[in-house]
Structures are given as structure tokens and as C-alpha cells.
Design an enzyme around this catalytic site. Structure first.
Site, short mmCIF file in Angstrom:
data_model
loop_
_atom_site.label_atom_id
_atom_site.label_comp_id
_atom_site.label_asym_id
_atom_site.label_seq_id
_atom_site.Cartn_x
_atom_site.Cartn_y
_atom_site.Cartn_z
CD GLU A 100 32.48 -8.72 -32.88
OE1 GLU A 100 31.67 -9.61 -32.56
OE2 GLU A 100 32.27 -7.91 -33.80
CE LYS B 172 24.28 -12.44 -32.92
NZ LYS B 172 23.33 -12.32 -34.02
CB VAL C 163 29.08 -4.85 -31.56
CG1 VAL C 163 29.29 -3.37 -31.25
CG2 VAL C 163 29.91 -5.26 -32.78
CB SER D 278 21.77 -4.80 -34.06
OG SER D 278 22.77 -5.28 -33.18
CB ALA D 279 21.04 -5.24 -28.55
CG ASP D 280 25.72 -4.66 -32.21
OD1 ASP D 280 25.62 -5.38 -31.19
OD2 ASP D 280 26.24 -5.04 -33.28
CE LYS E 290 29.73 -7.83 -43.53
NZ LYS E 290 30.08 -9.11 -42.91
N1 PSU Z 1 28.18 -7.64 -38.85
C1 PSU Z 1 29.28 -8.04 -39.49
N2 PSU Z 1 30.07 -8.98 -38.93
C2 PSU Z 1 29.77 -9.55 -37.72
C3 PSU Z 1 28.59 -9.10 -37.05
C4 PSU Z 1 27.83 -8.15 -37.65
O1 PSU Z 1 29.57 -7.54 -40.57
O2 PSU Z 1 30.51 -10.42 -37.23
C5 PSU Z 1 28.26 -9.68 -35.70
C6 PSU Z 1 28.78 -8.75 -34.58
O3 PSU Z 1 29.16 -9.53 -33.47
C7 PSU Z 1 27.55 -7.94 -34.24
C8 PSU Z 1 26.46 -8.97 -34.39
O4 PSU Z 1 27.56 -7.37 -32.94
O5 PSU Z 1 26.83 -9.73 -35.53
C9 PSU Z 1 25.10 -8.34 -34.56
O6 PSU Z 1 24.12 -9.31 -34.45
P1 PSU Z 1 22.59 -8.87 -34.37
O7 PSU Z 1 22.28 -8.27 -35.70
O8 PSU Z 1 21.85 -10.15 -34.12
O9 PSU Z 1 22.46 -7.91 -33.24
MN MN Z 2 18.44 -8.83 -34.62
#
Ligand code: PSU
Ligand code: MN
Length: 301
Positions: free
Chosen positions: A25, A86, A106, A140-142, A159
């Protein structure tokens, strides 16, 4: 041919040969680490993937194209540029239609990897259910992407800026297998433990590849979260990190940081307040994941 997709010749050639390819990524480069360590790490990770017999494909959005495989200059660009957004799934249509650049999360990286026919993706940590999500709805959309897209995600666990328990519950609800390599504890990125047991454990990359193949042959769509514990010598204790994380969350609260800015804010806050140690740990675990991902991708073909 997908008009929005641009596959680097080296990656295309590997895909044509049905050789192993590992997706990487770009949000981690643009928003997850400081310059120049971000670019150095991105290059080192690509070299490791090659050393273990696979072809690296770092994914980003470049002038509106979903770019699969970045050259050195492009890696430098995403490492240095201050104004690269992002991009998660929600942001893809905007960034692509306006022909902008974007660093993919992700979720977006998985989707683009899948469009290109790549099955294995290596990162550091995924997004998940945030602490306080019952109020904020910040999930997260992940995770929703992992429900749908047939690309395995190799990470160092989840994390603890997130609610790990709720994230594991969510993954269970969505039918996403969570498998840790070689231990019974589910890891939490900087630490080999999280206080939670791993739902499943496998001890070799070959078993991981067989699980992936079996899942998809069963017609069970979606990802598998493969958790690879950080090497022992780089581990940072959970209690030590927890103090910094609580402070980071409090700072985010005070500054009213929310939405897509929250994860990068927490990551930067922790990096700034734990000095070199957390950055070193971050770099070590991504390299470690790259080796595992390359072995799994090789076993899968
Ligand atoms: N968690 C980490 N390191 C990262 C990310 C998350 O420990 O770099 C990044 C990744 O790109 C992940 C994104 O897909 O943050 C998630 O963001 P959000 O929570 O806004 O969906
Ligand atoms: Mn979010």
C-alpha cells in the site's frame, strides 16, 4: 482491459507467467511514516519481496489511474509530497474522476490489487473498529472491504489505537478468518500479544496458502487476516504503548480530530512521542511481513 488500471510492465509480466506477486500500500508511505524513512522502507520492502522470489506491486492512484507497481521516482514522489490525499474506497471515484494523485489505504489497495489479479497484500497494520466506536461509529472501510475482496492481508495484527476486541468481533461477524503465524496469542502490532487469543493458528506459510486456496475454492469470498507477530527483539511492551495511545486519543479528542484524519493523527502522535523506537519497530515488522507474504504468494502459485 480496465481503462482505470495501469499495471507496471514488470508486474504484468509476472502476472502473465502466473508468478507470485505481492501488493503493497501507499498510505503507509505518504501518511504512515516520516520522510526519508518511508521511502527507504518502501524500497527495502520491495527488495525483500524480490529476494524471496516474488514481484512487488506498490499501489497508488497516479493522475487518476489505479497504478499497480511504482517506479523509484514515483515512490519518492509519494514519500515527499505533502498534498497527496489518503484514499479509501469512499474517495476513489473523486480522486480518479478528477485525475488526482492519491495514497491508497488497505481497503483501496486491496480493491485495486484484486482488479489486477493479485491475491496477496502485505502491510503493517489494518484499520478497524476504533475505541469509542459505539458513539463515533468509526469503523474502517478496511473491514468491509475484507468481507468482499479475495485478497489476503498480511499484517502484524491490529494496532491498539483500535479496540482490538471489537475489531475481532467484527471480523467474525463478517466471516473473515483471522490466523496468526506460530503462536496462540493475537498480536497487536508493536507487541506480540494483545490480551486476546488468536481465533486460529497456523505454523507455516504453506499452511496459510492452503487455507487461502481452500477458502476461495469453497466459494467463500473475502479476505483472510494473516497476523505475523513482530520479531521479539523489536517488540515494545503493551503497557508502555498503552500510555502513549491514551495520550494520543486524548489529544485527538481535544483537537476534535475525526473521520479519515483520525488514524493518521494517532499514528503521527505516537511516532512523535515514542521517538525512534516505534519507527524502528514499524520498519522491522513491515519487512518481516514482506518475507512472510512473499512465501505465501509463492506457495499459492
Ligand atoms: N494502521 C496502522 N498503520 C497504517 C494504517 C493503519 O497501523 O498506516 C493506515 C492504513 O493505510 C489503513 C488506514 O488502511 O490507515 C486506515 O485508515 P482508516 O482508519 O481511516 O480507515
Ligand atoms: Mn475511520
Amino acid at each position: 482491459m480496465n481503462p482505470y488500471l495501469n499495471i507496471h510492465p514488470e508486474v504484468q509480466e509476472a502476472l502473465n507467467r502466473k508468478a507470485p506477486v505481492v501488493a503493497l500500500e501507499s498510505t503507509i508511505i505518504s501518511h504512515g511514516m516520516p520522510y526519508p524513512q518511508n521511502v527507504e522502507t518502501a524500497k527495502a520492502v520491495e527488495e525483500l519481496v524480490r529476494a524471496y522470489g516474488a514481484t512487488p506491486a506498490t499501489i497508488a492512484i497516479l493522475e487518476g489511474k489505479c497504478q499497480v507497481g511504482l517506479g523509484t521516482e514515483q515512490l519518492e514522489f509519494f514519500g515527499k509530497a505533502k498534498d497527496v490525499g489518503k484514499v479509501s474506497l469512499r474517495d476513489m471515484p473523486f480522486v480518479v474522476s478528477k485525475k488526482l494523485n492519491g495514497a491508497t489505504t488497505v481497503a483501496a489497495t486491496m480493491r485495486i490489487a484484486s482488479m489486477a489479479g493479485i491475491r496477496v497484500f502485505v502491510t503493517g497494520g489494518i484499520g478497524g473498529v476504533h475505541r469509542g466506536a459505539a458513539q463515533s461509529m468509526d469503523i474502517s472501510a478496511d473491514l468491509t472491504e475484507m468481507e468482499n475482496t479475495n485478497v489476503a492481508v498480511v499484517s502484524a495484527g491490529v494496532k491498539s489505537i483500535l479496540d482490538i476486541g471489537l475489531t475481532l468481533e467484527y471480523l467474525e461477524t463478517k466471516g473473515i478468518p483471522v490466523v496468526t503465524l506460530g503462536q496462540d496469542a493475537f498480536p497487536s502490532f508493536y507487541s506480540r500479544e494483545s490480551g486476546y487469543k488468536t481465533p486460529q493458528r497456523l505454523d507455516t506459510p504453506e499452511e496459510m496458502a492452503l487455507l487461502l486456496q481452500t477458502k476461495w475454492q469453497l466459494g467463500l469470498n473475502g479476505s483472510v487476516l494473516i497476523a505475523n507477530p513482530i520479531p521479539t527483539e523489536r517488540e515494545i511492551g503493551r503497557e508502555q504503548m498503552e500510555l502513549h495511545i491514551l495520550e494520543a486519543i486524548e489529544a485527538a479528542d481535544k483537537q476534535k480530530i475525526s473521520g479519515k484524519d483520525l488514524t493518521p493523527f494517532l499514528l503521527k502522535w505516537i511516532a512523535d512521542h515514542t521517538g525512534g523506537e516505534s519507527l524502528e519497530a514499524n520498519i522491522a515488522l513491515i519487512k518481516h511481513n514482506a518475507v512472510l507474504g512473499s512465501k505465501i504468494a509463492s506457495a499459492l502459485v
